[in-house]
Design an enzyme around this catalytic site. Structure first.
Site, PDB file in Angstrom:
ATOM      1  CG  ASP A  35      26.632  -6.873 -33.662  1.00  0.00           C
ATOM      2  OD1 ASP A  35      25.492  -7.193 -34.048  1.00  0.00           O
ATOM      3  OD2 ASP A  35      26.840  -6.042 -32.767  1.00  0.00           O
ATOM      4  CG  HIS A  66      22.764  -8.985 -35.904  1.00  0.00           C
ATOM      5  ND1 HIS A  66      22.774  -7.626 -35.649  1.00  0.00           N
ATOM      6  CD2 HIS A  66      22.157  -9.121 -37.118  1.00  0.00           C
ATOM      7  CE1 HIS A  66      22.195  -6.987 -36.644  1.00  0.00           C
ATOM      8  NE2 HIS A  66      21.828  -7.873 -37.549  1.00  0.00           N
ATOM      9  CG  ASP A 173      21.312  -4.182 -32.332  1.00  0.00           C
ATOM     10  OD1 ASP A 173      21.942  -3.343 -31.664  1.00  0.00           O
ATOM     11  OD2 ASP A 173      21.860  -5.037 -33.053  1.00  0.00           O
ATOM     12  N   GLY A 195      24.678  -1.331 -25.802  1.00  0.00           N
ATOM     13  CA  GLY A 195      25.986  -0.902 -26.263  1.00  0.00           C
ATOM     14  C   GLY A 195      26.498   0.250 -25.430  1.00  0.00           C
TER      15      GLY A 195
END
Length: 216
Positions: A35, A66, A173, A195
């Site tokens: 990220d 991302h 996500d 995650g």
């Protein structure tokens, strides 16, 4: 159906990132997910260029970024040069998303678009022929630990209808628990960003967790 398991490296242990990469590879993950945030497009900051470079250098698996940043076109070549394989953009963050997606592919990388909770499938339909992945945000982008937004389920169903025509993969996500992986796999989702809901901070080795998630 294949299942792409993509650990979110923002949730990994930063004090020993190289060891985390090694253990995740040994667990046979599919894609390292990074990220990148600018504190503007989303009110937070994620991983940096040095983190990305290290992961690309040490990984034998695919690496994606991302880009939760404004005007991502300014940085596409930079991330391509670092060695990433997949580049995701938010179409609303870019004045000319078609041009940016074309550039990603011209650089020999796979292109992805991210569908935030407030963005409709109709909005991105003109882009579907230019991409390899659609990543559906099931939480508001920018922060870990949020609850799953069930309003995205209808959008996932819409994307499944378009997938065969345009030949892209669907990932989710956010709040990606084992229960959601099982349910959404049956709906047609092919990839999952992992995650704290499913992978990290579980007091178990990754090589124990990943096979269980893959077999759900």
């Amino acid at each position: 159906m294949e299942k792409l398991l993509c650990p979110s490296m923002m949730c990994a242990k930063y004090e020993n990132l190289a060891e985390e990469i090694k253990e995740l590879e040994e667990a046979n993950i599919d894609i390292f997910h990074i990220d990148i945030m600018d504190g503007n497009f989303v009110p937070n900051f994620g991983m940096g260029l040095q983190d990305t470079e290290l992961i690309c250098k040490l990984s034998s698996k695919k690496v994606d970024v991302h880009l939760m940043i404004n005007n991502p076109s300014r940085y596409i070549k930079k991330f391509a040069d670092l060695g990433v394989d997949i580049i995701y953009i938010h179409p609303e963050s870019e004045r000319q998303p078609v041009k940016t997606l074309q550039e990603i592919r011209e650089l020999g990388k796979e292109a992805g678009i991210v569908l935030s909770p407030e963005i409709s499938v109709d909005t991105i339909k003109p882009l579907l022929s230019l991409i390899d992945y659609v990543m559906v945000m099931t939480v508001n982008p920018g922060f870990a630990g949020q609850k799953y937004l069930s309003l995205v389920d209808e959008k996932i169903d819409e994307l499944v209808e378009f997938r065969d025509k345009y030949n892209f993969k669907i990932l989710i996500d956010g709040a990606c628990s084992p229960e959601k992986i099982k349910i959404l796999s049956l709906k047609g989702v092919q990839g999952f960003v992992l995650g704290t809901s499913a992978l990290f901070n579980k007091n178990k080795k990754y090589k124990e967790i990943i096979p269980r998630l893959r077999n759900l």
